[in-house]
Scaffold this motif. Sequence first.
Motif, PDB file in Angstrom:
ATOM      1  N   VAL B 129       0.883  -1.175   0.000  1.00 63.67           N
ATOM      2  CA  VAL B 129       0.000   0.000   0.000  1.00 63.67           C
ATOM      3  C   VAL B 129       0.911   1.213   0.000  1.00 63.67           C
ATOM      4  N   ALA B 130       0.858   1.994  -1.077  1.00 63.42           N
ATOM      5  CA  ALA B 130       1.828   3.071  -1.237  1.00 63.42           C
ATOM      6  C   ALA B 130       1.149   4.386  -1.555  1.00 63.42           C
ATOM      7  N   LYS B 131       1.762   5.470  -1.070  1.00 60.51           N
ATOM      8  CA  LYS B 131       1.237   6.789  -1.410  1.00 60.51           C
ATOM      9  C   LYS B 131       2.282   7.567  -2.208  1.00 60.51           C
ATOM     10  N   SER B 132       1.796   8.516  -2.970  1.00 61.24           N
ATOM     11  CA  SER B 132       2.709   9.405  -3.696  1.00 61.24           C
ATOM     12  C   SER B 132       2.077  10.787  -3.682  1.00 61.24           C
ATOM     13  N   GLY B 133       2.871  11.780  -4.088  1.00 59.48           N
ATOM     14  CA  GLY B 133       2.358  13.150  -4.080  1.00 59.48           C
ATOM     15  C   GLY B 133       2.282  13.679  -2.664  1.00 59.48           C
ATOM     16  N   SER B 134       1.392  14.633  -2.444  1.00 62.16           N
ATOM     17  CA  SER B 134       1.272  15.226  -1.114  1.00 62.16           C
ATOM     18  C   SER B 134      -0.119  15.803  -0.984  1.00 62.16           C
ATOM     19  N   ARG B 135      -0.327  16.594   0.065  1.00 59.90           N
ATOM     20  CA  ARG B 135      -1.648  17.199   0.231  1.00 59.90           C
ATOM     21  C   ARG B 135      -1.623  18.695   0.000  1.00 59.90           C
ATOM     22  N   VAL B 136      -0.554  19.183  -0.591  1.00 61.03           N
ATOM     23  CA  VAL B 136      -0.504  20.608  -0.938  1.00 61.03           C
ATOM     24  C   VAL B 136      -0.495  20.768  -2.459  1.00 61.03           C
ATOM     25  N   ILE B 137      -0.850  21.971  -2.912  1.00 59.77           N
ATOM     26  CA  ILE B 137      -1.044  22.135  -4.353  1.00 59.77           C
ATOM     27  C   ILE B 137       0.263  22.183  -5.126  1.00 59.77           C
ATOM     28  N   LYS B 138       1.376  22.349  -4.427  1.00 59.96           N
ATOM     29  CA  LYS B 138       2.646  22.391  -5.134  1.00 59.96           C
ATOM     30  C   LYS B 138       3.608  21.446  -4.446  1.00 59.96           C
ATOM     31  N   ALA B 146       0.523   9.371  -9.304  1.00 65.61           N
ATOM     32  CA  ALA B 146      -0.902   9.598  -9.524  1.00 65.61           C
ATOM     33  C   ALA B 146      -1.192   9.763 -11.015  1.00 65.61           C
ATOM     34  N   LYS B 147      -0.239  10.359 -11.739  1.00 65.12           N
ATOM     35  CA  LYS B 147      -0.452  10.534 -13.180  1.00 65.12           C
ATOM     36  C   LYS B 147      -0.494   9.182 -13.880  1.00 65.12           C
ATOM     37  N   LEU B 148       0.341   8.278 -13.407  1.00 66.14           N
ATOM     38  CA  LEU B 148       0.388   6.949 -13.999  1.00 66.14           C
ATOM     39  C   LEU B 148      -0.937   6.210 -13.781  1.00 66.14           C
ATOM     40  N   PHE B 149      -1.512   6.371 -12.603  1.00 70.23           N
ATOM     41  CA  PHE B 149      -2.751   5.657 -12.280  1.00 70.23           C
ATOM     42  C   PHE B 149      -3.979   6.340 -12.888  1.00 70.23           C
ATOM     43  N   ALA B 150      -3.880   7.652 -13.131  1.00 65.94           N
ATOM     44  CA  ALA B 150      -5.004   8.346 -13.768  1.00 65.94           C
ATOM     45  C   ALA B 150      -5.088   7.843 -15.210  1.00 65.94           C
ATOM     46  N   GLY B 151      -6.215   7.315 -15.596  1.00 65.28           N
ATOM     47  CA  GLY B 151      -6.373   6.811 -16.955  1.00 65.28           C
ATOM     48  C   GLY B 151      -5.835   5.400 -17.158  1.00 65.28           C
ATOM     49  N   VAL B 163      -5.979  12.867  -2.995  1.00 65.40           N
ATOM     50  CA  VAL B 163      -6.029  14.269  -2.581  1.00 65.40           C
ATOM     51  C   VAL B 163      -6.265  15.058  -3.859  1.00 65.40           C
ATOM     52  N   VAL B 164      -7.264  15.927  -3.840  1.00 65.46           N
ATOM     53  CA  VAL B 164      -7.563  16.686  -5.053  1.00 65.46           C
ATOM     54  C   VAL B 164      -7.487  18.184  -4.800  1.00 65.46           C
ATOM     55  N   ARG B 165      -7.202  18.915  -5.859  1.00 62.92           N
ATOM     56  CA  ARG B 165      -7.197  20.364  -5.797  1.00 62.92           C
ATOM     57  C   ARG B 165      -8.595  20.863  -6.163  1.00 62.92           C
ATOM     58  N   LEU B 166      -9.085  21.814  -5.407  1.00 61.36           N
ATOM     59  CA  LEU B 166     -10.396  22.399  -5.689  1.00 61.36           C
ATOM     60  C   LEU B 166     -10.222  23.799  -6.265  1.00 61.36           C
ATOM     61  N   HIS B 167     -11.287  24.316  -6.830  1.00 58.58           N
ATOM     62  CA  HIS B 167     -11.268  25.687  -7.357  1.00 58.58           C
ATOM     63  C   HIS B 167     -12.507  26.430  -6.869  1.00 58.58           C
ATOM     64  N   PRO B 168     -12.399  27.760  -6.799  1.00 53.08           N
ATOM     65  CA  PRO B 168     -13.605  28.511  -6.468  1.00 53.08           C
ATOM     66  C   PRO B 168     -14.623  28.354  -7.602  1.00 53.08           C
ATOM     67  N   LYS B 169     -15.865  28.199  -7.226  1.00 54.49           N
ATOM     68  CA  LYS B 169     -16.915  28.121  -8.242  1.00 54.49           C
ATOM     69  C   LYS B 169     -17.173  29.544  -8.708  1.00 54.49           C
ATOM     70  N   PRO B 170     -17.144  29.793 -10.013  1.00 55.86           N
ATOM     71  CA  PRO B 170     -17.359  31.163 -10.471  1.00 55.86           C
ATOM     72  C   PRO B 170     -18.704  31.689  -9.949  1.00 55.86           C
ATOM     73  N   SER B 171     -18.699  32.950  -9.513  1.00 54.69           N
ATOM     74  CA  SER B 171     -19.900  33.501  -8.903  1.00 54.69           C
ATOM     75  C   SER B 171     -21.075  33.478  -9.873  1.00 54.69           C
ATOM     76  N   GLN B 172     -20.800  33.605 -11.150  1.00 54.64           N
ATOM     77  CA  GLN B 172     -21.867  33.469 -12.141  1.00 54.64           C
ATOM     78  C   GLN B 172     -21.257  33.028 -13.457  1.00 54.64           C
ATOM     79  N   SER B 173     -22.112  32.536 -14.332  1.00 55.69           N
ATOM     80  CA  SER B 173     -21.607  32.173 -15.651  1.00 55.69           C
ATOM     81  C   SER B 173     -22.640  32.527 -16.708  1.00 55.69           C
ATOM     82  N   VAL B 174     -22.146  32.941 -17.849  1.00 56.93           N
ATOM     83  CA  VAL B 174     -23.001  33.242 -18.995  1.00 56.93           C
ATOM     84  C   VAL B 174     -22.304  32.628 -20.204  1.00 56.93           C
ATOM     85  N   SER B 175     -23.095  32.087 -21.130  1.00 58.90           N
ATOM     86  CA  SER B 175     -22.485  31.458 -22.290  1.00 58.90           C
ATOM     87  C   SER B 175     -22.819  32.191 -23.570  1.00 58.90           C
TER      88      SER B 175
END
Lengths: 482, 363
Positions: B129-138, B146-151, B163-175
């Motif tokens: 059972v192995a971990k890689s990466g970290s819990r910070v964005i950099k 994780a890149k190897l296992f993705a896909g 561990v995933v990076r999140l983003h602010p949800k844009p306050s509004q969107s228009v297309s």
Amino acid sequence: MAHDLIEKLREACGRENVVTHPHQLRTYESDGLLRYRVTPRAVVLPGSAEEVQKVLRACHEAEVPWVARGSGTGLSGGALPVEEGIVISVNRMNRVLEVDLPNQRMVVEPGVTNLDVSKAAGPTHFYPPDPSSQIVCSIGGNVAENAGGAHCFKYGFTTNYVTGLELVLPDGELIELGGKELDRPGYDLLGAFVGSEGTLGIATKITVRIVPVPEAVRTLVAFFEHTSNAGRVVSDIVAAGIVPGAIEMMDSLAIEAAEGATHAGYPSDAGAALVVELDGSEAECEHRFKEVEKLCEGNGATSIRVAQDEDERQLIWKARKAAFAAMGRVSTHYYVQDGVIPRTRLSEVLERIDELSKEYGMPVANVFHAGDGNLHPLVCYDGHTEGEAERAEELSGKILTACVEAGGSITGEHGVGYDKKRYMPRMFEEPDFDAFQRLRCAFDPAGMANPGKVMPTPRLCGEVPGPYRQHPLEAAGIAERF
Amino acid sequence: MTAAAEQIAECGGRGQSLRVRGGGTKFEWGTPAGDPDVVVSTAELDRIVEHNEGDLTAILEAGVPLARAQQEFASAGQMLALDPPLGAGAGATIGGVIATGDSGPLRHRYGAPRDLVLGMTVALSDGTVAKSGSRVIKNVAGYDLAKLFAGSFGTLGLILQVVVRLHPKPSQSVSAIGRSGDPDAVARGASALAHASLEKECVDVRWGGGEGAALAQLGGETAGAQAEAAARILADAGLEPAIVEDDEELWTEQRNGQRSSDRAVVRVSGLQAELARTIRVVESLGGSLVGRASLGISWVTLDPSRIGHLRRELAPFPCVVLDAPREVRASLDVWDADPSPLAQRVKHRFDPAGVFAPGTFPV
Ligand SMILES: Cc1cc2nc3c(=O)[nH]c(=O)nc-3n(C[C@H](O)[C@H](O)[C@H](O)COP(=O)(O)OP(=O)(O)OC[C@H]3O[C@@H](n4cnc5c(N)ncnc54)[C@H](O)[C@@H]3O)c2cc1C
Ligand SMILES: Cc1cc2nc3c(=O)[nH]c(=O)nc-3n(C[C@H](O)[C@H](O)[C@H](O)COP(=O)(O)OP(=O)(O)OC[C@H]3O[C@@H](n4cnc5c(N)ncnc54)[C@H](O)[C@@H]3O)c2cc1C
């Protein structure tokens, strides 16, 4: 044997491209981290992927380890030669092969500098990852280190921009991973290669994604009495959903040094400086910039300077970018650290650094990519006094411990290399290293690519087919089989 | 997590083949292989371990349904910027989405699963059972496994936690959307949007039944003004422009275009500048298309009998067959790729027992 290898390298790349003279070899003894020095047996400068293949085949046959080298600006000893090994410099492979604006791609050789990649994409497009060393560092070195820069908080790191690689594996095989297209079927070996610090093979051609230049850029620098005020501004900006192109912070000591060197007009009595740059569409930038100004004021900014034109913007950046070099004015010697913390733990970690600084009686200046939580504490010491370098290193190591204890990392962009491998056990345990080693062994079963880097204890790959033969590193007593 | 890892180790020890099952929404993708001896479900791995609002990160066990995680993040005005079609009952799990490398329109701005996973813990077939990466964005310490296992479609090991990076949800969107019956105009509009300096969340394209569109979603406080600018760009490119304020349905349609229950869906890894040609080929084969305009990735829905034609016309761009009747997938190489010796070595090192989904992936 040794002589044979040198002859083969000369045949492969031309006599003039193989360096063996002790004086000339000295240039390659270290990378950007001058503390470590090892003289390689020879340095070879191949001019093409075919020549890289010939060189690696020759090393493979002779069982001689090698280290790839770009511009040698690395700060973790990643390009430090191995004893009796070969250094393979890709400096001569420095052509921009293709600028494909319609598809937003560029294809370059590994020796092209980071800045030249962006220049070739201009004026309509640019390549976002921008390490402060961008004038000199090579794109191949950036790939190997997964380099970051001031604009990575918004735009991402090298790994988010490389879409294709041609590389030579340690046995001399030439392979392609990815291409201009995304999502080729199969494992993302490209993603695993980026950031592998020269331990999996040599990149000989790199395809990167470039993006349109933003319509508008707005930059300010705000000054505060204390870093905790500036830290709160960073949190507030992020909480407001604003994603600046860059947010960079400096503390009083860094400001003092940078101002002395650049005369950019930073008040030398300020406790903290925060550079915030917004980019994007004109309307959005304008709107958000006002919010940022308000947040700075609300958190007690003593003054705010908004760049009125490009010259003023460059001046603001000049002080930030000069901060490392400027430390020379404050201290004869300093140690650059590269730790990462969760952004929310900023003030407590800064307090801990302050405590350590007092305990050791050594000033620590702080310069950091605040959005990413990537700290660059600069530990100042007197290198002429015996034992001070060791104490500075110890202090530096304690700073990393504080970063890891806060849930962070021992390196955000400079890499593990030779210098930080001893800190790896603070983040990873034996099964984790075992998993890393699986990847390494798939690429380099014979263990010839940059041995002695990244992993805390050198290890060899099991299951080597055929009868057991002693590995040169085993013979030398520097590695054992696991 | 321990129980799941033990189950994996047992299968490895006994040499029993296994397949990992998340929500089972894309369980069918890949080369059809014989039934595995064991199906390992991640249903019990359903904890949202941490949601660090101030740091914009989260730690999730692999079996957490993406839809549930998004609800949690949305309550703080945040999102995990992954919006693939979620399948029946929105069942797709975070582990499944990462294992398939699946994405939706938001990929334009935020990238694919590979770009949003900061750290990963996996269980391998020899019990490691192995971990890689970290819990910070950099972070650049250690290899980015994780890149190897993705896909990797569950063929290297079991993803236990990420561990995933999140983003602010844009306050509004228009297309803004521009329609046209001319493939060149659609491609021109899409490309003009891709190269424009706007804060675009998504830049997509669609085509079907002789008609198509280029469309962009703009986010932020000035989304409306930016959408106006995007509409002007589309008009200049010769398309019929419109602004869509309430745009959720518009993008749901784009996502739905990535799946089909009765026809075949083929993912084409192409290039932006080839878009007009790709559209013409799809039109000539009676198919339809949705895609990420600036990234050059398209999902083509067509009659399964036309897959061979599509591949010949679009070669050398890889055309991976996703949804398709089992007998169709059994009759062709769904991956459109030759196995590489390096990939085989990677597979062998990570799954020495060879038990993870044998025969389903190009290795
Ligand atoms: C003043 C200063 C500021 C800096 N600022 C930043 C910054 O802001 N962000 C940042 O990320 N870094 C920064 N760095 C560190 C350094 O510039 C980067 O790590 C850079 O990516 C190294 O590139 P290089 O060409 O100098 O590589 P080198 O130092 O020559 O090599 C680095 C590593 O890459 C490997 N390598 C080189 N070329 C290849 C290749 N073609 N194929 C495979 N492996 C290869 C080497 O073996 C070695 O392990 C800074 C350094 C200095 C001196
Ligand atoms: C080959 C293939 C191609 C697909 N292509 C598309 C597509 O183009 N568009 C689309 O909308 N959907 C596609 N799907 C469906 C896609 O799988 C779903 O969008 C969703 O991501 C799956 O989530 P899930 O939880 O339902 O996973 P499942 O459907 O249960 O599993 C999907 C795949 O991921 C693996 N997996 C799941 N969890 C883990 C884990 N924790 N660790 C390791 N492996 C795991 C499974 O073994 C399986 O290979 C595809 C599926 C497959 C198998």
